[in-house]
Scaffold this active site. Structure first.
Site, PDB file in Angstrom:
ATOM      1  N   TRP A 112       0.810  -1.220   0.000  1.00 59.00           N
ATOM      2  CA  TRP A 112       0.000   0.000   0.000  1.00 59.00           C
ATOM      3  C   TRP A 112       0.839   1.264   0.000  1.00 59.00           C
ATOM      4  CZ3 TRP A 112       1.796   2.224   4.356  1.00 59.00           C
ATOM      5  CH2 TRP A 112       2.223   1.377   5.384  1.00 59.00           C
ATOM      6  N   LYS A 172      -2.567  -7.404  -8.227  1.00 57.94           N
ATOM      7  CA  LYS A 172      -3.339  -7.394  -6.976  1.00 57.94           C
ATOM      8  C   LYS A 172      -2.790  -6.317  -6.046  1.00 57.94           C
ATOM      9  CE  LYS A 172      -3.384  -9.000  -2.911  1.00 57.94           C
ATOM     10  NZ  LYS A 172      -4.064  -7.886  -2.236  1.00 57.94           N
ATOM     11  N   GLU A 223      10.526  -8.424  -3.296  1.00 63.70           N
ATOM     12  CA  GLU A 223      11.083  -7.152  -2.797  1.00 63.70           C
ATOM     13  C   GLU A 223      10.484  -6.963  -1.413  1.00 63.70           C
ATOM     14  OE1 GLU A 223      13.360  -5.638  -4.311  1.00 63.70           O
ATOM     15  OE2 GLU A 223      13.143  -5.929  -6.455  1.00 63.70           O
ATOM     16  N   CYS A 235      10.183   1.038   2.316  1.00 60.83           N
ATOM     17  CA  CYS A 235      11.038  -0.129   2.551  1.00 60.83           C
ATOM     18  C   CYS A 235      12.490   0.298   2.733  1.00 60.83           C
ATOM     19  CB  CYS A 235      10.906  -1.098   1.396  1.00 60.83           C
ATOM     20  SG  CYS A 235      11.236  -0.346  -0.204  1.00 60.83           S
TER      21      CYS A 235
HETATM   22  P1  NAD Z   1       2.166  -7.156   3.116  1.00 62.59           P
HETATM   23  O1  NAD Z   1       3.207  -8.214   2.971  1.00 62.59           O
HETATM   24  O2  NAD Z   1       1.226  -7.256   4.251  1.00 62.59           O
HETATM   25  O3  NAD Z   1       1.241  -7.095   1.802  1.00 62.59           O
HETATM   26  C1  NAD Z   1       1.780  -6.860   0.519  1.00 62.59           C
HETATM   27  C2  NAD Z   1       0.827  -7.423  -0.506  1.00 62.59           C
HETATM   28  O4  NAD Z   1       0.783  -8.841  -0.365  1.00 62.59           O
HETATM   29  C3  NAD Z   1      -0.626  -6.939  -0.356  1.00 62.59           C
HETATM   30  O5  NAD Z   1      -1.209  -6.787  -1.620  1.00 62.59           O
HETATM   31  C4  NAD Z   1      -1.265  -8.100   0.412  1.00 62.59           C
HETATM   32  O6  NAD Z   1      -2.669  -8.172   0.246  1.00 62.59           O
HETATM   33  C5  NAD Z   1      -0.565  -9.294  -0.220  1.00 62.59           C
HETATM   34  N1  NAD Z   1      -0.548 -10.520   0.584  1.00 62.59           N
HETATM   35  C6  NAD Z   1      -0.608 -10.623   1.943  1.00 62.59           C
HETATM   36  N2  NAD Z   1      -0.576 -11.940   2.299  1.00 62.59           N
HETATM   37  C7  NAD Z   1      -0.493 -12.655   1.152  1.00 62.59           C
HETATM   38  C8  NAD Z   1      -0.400 -14.042   0.868  1.00 62.59           C
HETATM   39  N3  NAD Z   1      -0.405 -14.973   1.821  1.00 62.59           N
HETATM   40  N4  NAD Z   1      -0.310 -14.440  -0.423  1.00 62.59           N
HETATM   41  C9  NAD Z   1      -0.277 -13.515  -1.415  1.00 62.59           C
HETATM   42  N5  NAD Z   1      -0.367 -12.184  -1.215  1.00 62.59           N
HETATM   43  C10 NAD Z   1      -0.467 -11.755   0.063  1.00 62.59           C
HETATM   44  O7  NAD Z   1       2.933  -5.778   3.108  1.00 62.59           O
HETATM   45  P2  NAD Z   1       2.325  -4.313   3.323  1.00 62.59           P
HETATM   46  O8  NAD Z   1       2.000  -4.139   4.759  1.00 62.59           O
HETATM   47  O9  NAD Z   1       1.253  -4.070   2.310  1.00 62.59           O
HETATM   48  O10 NAD Z   1       3.580  -3.414   2.909  1.00 62.59           O
HETATM   49  C11 NAD Z   1       4.597  -3.077   3.787  1.00 62.59           C
HETATM   50  C12 NAD Z   1       5.802  -3.967   3.586  1.00 62.59           C
HETATM   51  O11 NAD Z   1       6.220  -3.910   2.228  1.00 62.59           O
HETATM   52  C13 NAD Z   1       6.990  -3.511   4.414  1.00 62.59           C
HETATM   53  O12 NAD Z   1       7.618  -4.619   5.002  1.00 62.59           O
HETATM   54  C14 NAD Z   1       7.911  -2.879   3.379  1.00 62.59           C
HETATM   55  O13 NAD Z   1       9.248  -2.862   3.741  1.00 62.59           O
HETATM   56  C15 NAD Z   1       7.640  -3.724   2.188  1.00 62.59           C
HETATM   57  N6  NAD Z   1       8.026  -3.024   0.955  1.00 62.59           N
HETATM   58  C16 NAD Z   1       9.145  -3.440   0.276  1.00 62.59           C
HETATM   59  C17 NAD Z   1       9.564  -2.770  -0.865  1.00 62.59           C
HETATM   60  C18 NAD Z   1      10.786  -3.226  -1.630  1.00 62.59           C
HETATM   61  O14 NAD Z   1      10.918  -2.857  -2.806  1.00 62.59           O
HETATM   62  N7  NAD Z   1      11.700  -3.975  -1.054  1.00 62.59           N
HETATM   63  C19 NAD Z   1       8.852  -1.654  -1.324  1.00 62.59           C
HETATM   64  C20 NAD Z   1       7.723  -1.247  -0.608  1.00 62.59           C
HETATM   65  C21 NAD Z   1       7.315  -1.953   0.531  1.00 62.59           C
END
Ligand code: NAD
Length: 501
Positions: A160, A184, A259, A293
């Site tokens: 998000w 998604k 990522e 991130c």
């Molecule tokens: P999240 O892992 O909770 O969710 C990310 C996405 O994955 C969402 O669309 C979510 O609905 C989906 N998801 C959740 N569980 C799933 C599953 N079991 N199977 C498939 N999809 C699933 O992360 P968040 O809270 O939305 O975002 C924050 C995190 O993202 C932080 O840890 C941040 O560091 C990381 N992030 C990393 C980067 C990078 O490029 N390294 C960039 C931005 C954010």
């Protein structure tokens, strides 16, 4: 795209998602994205169901295999990406407003993200047109070459915090490589991905090549990852979610790009230009309200300047303007939801319990005008060891932990003493030292005398538990391709083994 997608906080979005080329009501539960600045519900949208995922995969398989798409020459396919880029530019203000409304980010930031998304589509159009297969050195009576095929249907799962940038970073190279994409977005922030879907439709992208399937990770995300018709998943999000996706990918023997999270060190040496370092550290941790991130959340400051640098940092932090992302001059907007804000507050309580000193922030603002939003004051904490939970765990909020250091070798050990390996900042006038330390730090990206600058032409990746695989850069297309080797026989006589001829 609808004329007025954003008017103040009222968002006029139809209750439709994009499933296999058709805009229609989703069959999943209703999503109610909220404006984090006011707590108001922005829209009510039925998300996708697992049946919608089935339909999108089937349509994606057909669309990817259709000669109308499959047989396009690179420069012909690139035109679709150019058209999407143009439409993103043409709708830039609406898209920025939509993203600010849905994430709380400042308009300055969302405008930049929208421009970068258009740039990403253009970059991958150009990368596609100039992408070369290779003749490999021949070692016999044959000509050998390496070519790249599309994978088929690719899942793109995004978080998000920077929706349009993460969406473009996956959708553009995946389409460029000739695939169909199931996008998604995160449950809390579906609006921008849906808007991008509308622009792709308007750009004439053949039906079925892009589906936009908002919904929960445990239902919609899981269905995409486990579907046998999905040949690759590119995921950006938390490390634990990445681990789960990696497990399913191992069962399917499916390539993944992950990522993931970070806890990146920013290092201030005694010879650093202090104005630059203070500005860079502030931008590194507090822009996007720390929901990044690559946030520079562990600030290592040399002990010889610690007592002057840290008060300056604290003073500058206290001057940051906290407020709605729509207000000009705001530097720190609200966090994405109240529950996330409360989680950040609990981590600061943990820091206090661990013996940390909260030098500024550490609470919600007392301004009554901000009471309805999910705000948290930019916070600087010191007095903790690098082993403390606060120094080790990703907080994903406006919280910096400051740690003193003395010796360069010990510093490198401490900076690398984390499960993460995403980014690092180094502030010094000594380029030999910058080189030495930069090479020794375990991270996908190192910034020297700058921070959080990103370019689509430069690869991005994490190491350790920050992820696997590479996004961006000219080679970014390869993440969405299957490599194939072709041998062309040049022998004048039959192969000798059979004894014929
Ligand atoms: P999240 O892992 O909770 O969710 C990310 C996405 O994955 C969402 O669309 C979510 O609905 C989906 N998801 C959740 N569980 C799933 C599953 N079991 N199977 C498939 N999809 C699933 O992360 P968040 O809270 O939305 O975002 C924050 C995190 O993202 C932080 O840890 C941040 O560091 C990381 N992030 C990393 C980067 C990078 O490029 N390294 C960039 C931005 C954010």
């Amino acid at each position: 795209m609808s004329q007025s997608l954003v008017t103040a906080v009222r968002i006029d979005v139809p209750d439709e998602i994009l499933v296999g080329g058709r805009w229609r009501t989703g069959a999943g539960p209703v999503l109610e994205p909220v404006d984090p600045a006011t707590g108001e519900v922005l829209a009510r949208i039925h998300g996708a169901s697992t049946a919608d995922v089935e339909e999108a995969v089937a349509a994606g398989e057909r669309a990817a295999a259709d000669p109308a798409w499959r047989d396009l020459l690179p420069h012909q396919r690139a035109r679709y990406l150019h058209r999407i880029a143009e439409l993103i530019d043409a709708n830039a203000e609406q898209l920025a407003g939509l993203q600010t409304a849905n994430t709380g980010k400042t308009l300055t930031e969302t405008r930049a993200l929208v421009a970068s998304a258009a740039g990403t589509f253009r970059f991958f159009a150009a990368a596609l047109e100039t992408h070369e297969s290779a003749l490999t050195p021949s070692r016999g009576e044959y000509l050998t070459m390496r070519v790249h095929d599309p994978i088929g249907v690719v899942g793109a799962i995004t978080p998000w915090n920077s929706p349009i940038a993460s969406d473009a970073q996956k959708v553009a190279p995946a389409l460029a490589a000739g695939n169909a994409v199931l996008l998604k977005p995160a449950r809390w922030t579906p609006l921008v991905a849906l808007a991008v879907g509308r622009l792709a439709t308007e750009a004439g992208l053949p039906a079925g090549l892009l589906s936009v399937l908002p919904g929960s990770g445990s239902e919609v995300g899981d269905a995409i990852v486990r579907h046998p018709g999905v040949g690759k998943v590119s995921f950006t999000g938390g490390t634990e979610t990445g681990r789960t996706i990696g497990r399913y990918a191992a069962e399917k023997i499916m390539p993944v790009t992950l990522e993931l999270g970070g806890k990146s060190p920013t290092i201030v040496f005694p010879d650093a230009d202090v104005d630059h370092a203070v500005a860079g550290v502030l931008f590194g941790i507090f822009s996007s309200s720390g929901q990044s991130c690559i946030a520079g959340s562990r600030v290592f400051v040399h002990e010889s300047i610690y007592d002057t640098f840290v008060p300056r940092l604290v003073e500058a932090t206290q001057r940051l303007r906290v407020g709605p992302g729509t207000e000009p001059g705001t530097q720190v907007g609200p966090l994405v939801t109240v529950s996330h804000r409360d989680q950040v507050a609990r981590m600061v309580d943990t820091a206090r319990a661990e013996g940390g000193r909260v030098l500024c922030g550490g609470e919600v603002p007392d301004d009554p005008e901000l009471a309805r939003g999910s705000y948290y004051l930019p916070t600087v904490i010191d007095g903790l060891p690098n082993s403390a939970r606060t120094s080790q765990e990703e907080i994903f909020g406006p919280v910096a932990v400051v740690l003193p250091f003395t010796d360069e070798d010990d510093l490198v050990v401490a900076a690398n003493d984390t499960v993460y390996g995403l980014a690092c900042g180094i502030w010094t006038a000594d380029y030999r030292r910058a080189w030495r330390v930069g090479r020794a730090i375990q991270a996908g990206t190192v910034w020297v005398n700058t921070y959080k600058q990103l370019s689509v032409s430069t690869p991005f990746s994490g190491t350790k538990e920050s992820g696997i695989g590479i996004e961006k850069g000219r080679q970014g297309i390869l993440s969405y391709s299957r490599q194939k080797s072709i041998y062309f026989g040049l022998n004048e006589r039959p192969l000798p083994w059979a004894g014929i001829g």
